[in-house]
Scaffold this motif. Structure first.
Motif, mmCIF file in Angstrom:
data_model
loop_
_atom_site.group_PDB
_atom_site.id
_atom_site.type_symbol
_atom_site.label_atom_id
_atom_site.label_comp_id
_atom_site.label_asym_id
_atom_site.label_seq_id
_atom_site.Cartn_x
_atom_site.Cartn_y
_atom_site.Cartn_z
ATOM 1 N N UNK A 6 -13.055 5.876 -22.239
ATOM 2 C CA UNK A 6 -14.160 6.696 -21.333
ATOM 3 C C UNK A 6 -15.413 6.464 -21.946
ATOM 4 N N UNK A 7 -16.117 6.421 -23.234
ATOM 5 C CA UNK A 7 -17.166 6.252 -23.552
ATOM 6 C C UNK A 7 -17.691 4.867 -23.241
ATOM 7 N N UNK A 8 -16.844 3.829 -23.280
ATOM 8 C CA UNK A 8 -17.460 2.668 -22.701
ATOM 9 C C UNK A 8 -17.869 2.714 -21.210
ATOM 10 N N UNK A 9 -16.723 3.441 -20.331
ATOM 11 C CA UNK A 9 -17.181 3.639 -19.047
ATOM 12 C C UNK A 9 -18.307 4.279 -18.752
ATOM 13 N N UNK A 10 -18.476 5.488 -19.616
ATOM 14 C CA UNK A 10 -19.744 6.232 -19.582
ATOM 15 C C UNK A 10 -21.150 5.326 -19.746
ATOM 16 N N UNK A 11 -21.040 4.464 -20.869
ATOM 17 C CA UNK A 11 -22.048 4.027 -21.332
ATOM 18 C C UNK A 11 -22.448 2.856 -20.214
ATOM 19 N N UNK A 12 -21.620 2.220 -19.646
ATOM 20 C CA UNK A 12 -21.784 1.388 -18.323
ATOM 21 C C UNK A 12 -22.510 2.141 -17.283
ATOM 22 N N UNK A 13 -22.180 3.299 -16.915
ATOM 23 C CA UNK A 13 -22.741 3.894 -16.019
ATOM 24 C C UNK A 13 -24.426 4.243 -16.288
ATOM 25 N N UNK A 14 -24.397 4.676 -17.387
ATOM 26 C CA UNK A 14 -25.564 5.017 -18.027
ATOM 27 C C UNK A 14 -26.895 3.814 -17.894
ATOM 28 N N UNK A 15 -26.257 3.022 -18.486
ATOM 29 C CA UNK A 15 -27.221 1.606 -18.564
ATOM 30 C C UNK A 15 -27.315 1.315 -17.156
ATOM 31 N N UNK A 16 -26.290 1.217 -16.445
ATOM 32 C CA UNK A 16 -26.603 0.798 -14.681
ATOM 33 C C UNK A 16 -27.573 1.673 -14.092
ATOM 34 N N UNK A 17 -27.443 2.876 -14.503
ATOM 35 C CA UNK A 17 -28.391 4.063 -13.497
ATOM 36 C C UNK A 17 -29.602 3.613 -14.204
ATOM 37 N N UNK A 18 -29.996 3.469 -15.411
ATOM 38 C CA UNK A 18 -31.188 3.236 -15.869
ATOM 39 C C UNK A 18 -31.933 2.036 -15.354
ATOM 40 N N UNK A 19 -31.105 1.143 -14.867
ATOM 41 C CA UNK A 19 -31.609 -0.372 -14.465
ATOM 42 C C UNK A 19 -31.685 -0.328 -12.981
#
Length: 382
Positions: A197-210
């Motif tokens: 869950x934390x890994x998936x949330x981190x991917x979403x955050x990085x993707x939305x920032x980019x």
């Protein structure tokens, strides 16, 4: 039609009665054995509350009276003054309304609500074990048919030996071996999946920032279309990235389940097909000159489908309950791991909720299975 209607009524009545009896037994057992746990929990809460309000009283007698009144309130809230039958009926009503209450800890999802934790755990268990069950059934049926077409051949003997070896191995032991090989000796996959869950949330955050979503306020017609296409592309790409994260954490337990279970499936399908191939209608179909492929998949598979569907359905409903040891070994946040955490924490309400949901799913799948039999074999309705 009358026989079909009678069948539906009988099956529904049996399912309701079975569920009611199972729920009564579950509630009765946990009502009897949970009394000491609830009493300890109430005493612990009363002691902590009394420590907090000790400074408010100067008279020791008034302090003792206040603590005793607080303890009695907690006993009444937890139903410790009720009889076993009253607690059982109360617990049954709560479960029937899906009102499971609060858990002692936030095991999953950062919430104390038992229903929300169950939804998260059930979803994760379905993602892992249902996917594995579908893969295992497809591989098992294809291999079983291949073995049945040439009984006694090298393929048949080899796959039968592999099936006996893999099916006899404990899944938790194979899981530990897979972790040792693919997480430490060859570090390809993570040893624990609880960080998904934390890994998936981190991917979403990085993707939305980019690639942030484009705002559509104050745009013209063509610009709105471009922004909508950009947002759609962003959503699809982000979803695929999250799916890859889930597959990365799920790969090791998924491979373990498939490795252990596919051999048993193949051997069962082989024996069912071989026994069906001896039937008179198969011999007649071959005598008419029908292609072997049509005989196997048009006649044999249809006849052998009820036991295959039974095995598949029971495997699926068994997977909904999760596998306590397997999920604990891999740290997969499903029903099995939640069950184990609830047992370790003496969380009676959560244990009751998981048990009831498992029984409910089992009875529902068996009911659906009975109706599928009517479609697969019309003689059942008679």
């Amino acid at each position: 039609m009358a026989s079909l209607g009678r069948l539906v009524v009988v099956k529904l009545t049996n399912a309701v009665v079975t569920l009611f009896v199972a729920l009564f037994l579950i509630s009765l057992i946990f009502s009897v054995f949970a009394q000491s746990t609830l009493k300890s929990r109430a005493d612990e809460e009363a002691m902590m509350a009394c420590r907090q309000m000790e400074r408010l009283y100067t008279n020791p007698e008034e302090y003792e009276e206040a603590c005793q009144a607080l303890r009695e309130q907690l006993y009444a809230r937890y139903g410790l003054y009720d009889s076993v039958l009253e607690r059982t009926i109360k617990l049954m009503k709560m479960n029937l309304k899906m009102d499971f209450g609060k858990a002692r800890e936030r095991y999953l999802g950062g919430t104390y609500d038992i229903k929300e934790q169950l939804i998260i755990a059930l979803k994760n268990t379905i993602i892992l074990f249902t996917t594995a069950q579908v893969i295992v059934s497809i591989i098992g049926i294809l291999l079983g048919f291949a073995m049945a077409r040439r009984p006694g051949s090298l393929l048949d003997r080899s796959l039968s030996l592999i099936a006996m070896i893999t099916y006899s191995l404990p899944m938790w032991w194979v899981g530990l071996l897979m972790i040792l090989i693919f997480s430490f000796y060859i570090p390809i996959f993570p040893a624990e999946a609880k960080e998904v869950y934390s890994a998936a949330a981190q991917v979403r955050s990085q993707f939305l920032n980019s690639f942030p979503y484009a705002s559509m306020s104050g745009l013209s017609g063509l610009e709105i279309v471009k922004a909508a296409l950009h947002n759609m592309k962003t959503s699809i790409t982000m979803t695929l990235s999250v799916v890859r994260v889930w597959m990365y954490y799920m790969a090791l337990p998924l491979m373990t389940v498939v490795l252990v279970a596919f051999g048993g499936w193949a051997y069962i399908a082989r024996n069912l097909v071989i026994s069906t191939l001896q039937e008179d209608f198969v011999i007649t179909a071959r005598a008419k000159g029908l292609p072997e492929r049509r005989v196997l998949y048009g006649h044999v598979l249809r006849t052998a489908s009820p036991p295959i569907v039974t095995y598949l359905a029971l495997g699926l409903v068994g997977s909904f309950g999760g596998a306590i040891i397997t999920e604990t070994v891999f740290g997969w946040p499903g029903m099995g791991l939640l069950y184990w955490q609830a047992i370790q924490g003496s969380d009676t309400a959560l244990v009751v909720a998981i048990t009831y949901v498992s029984v409910l799913l089992f009875v529902t799948v068996i009911l659906i299975l009975d109706f599928l039999y009517v479609l697969l074999d019309p003689r059942v309705r008679l």
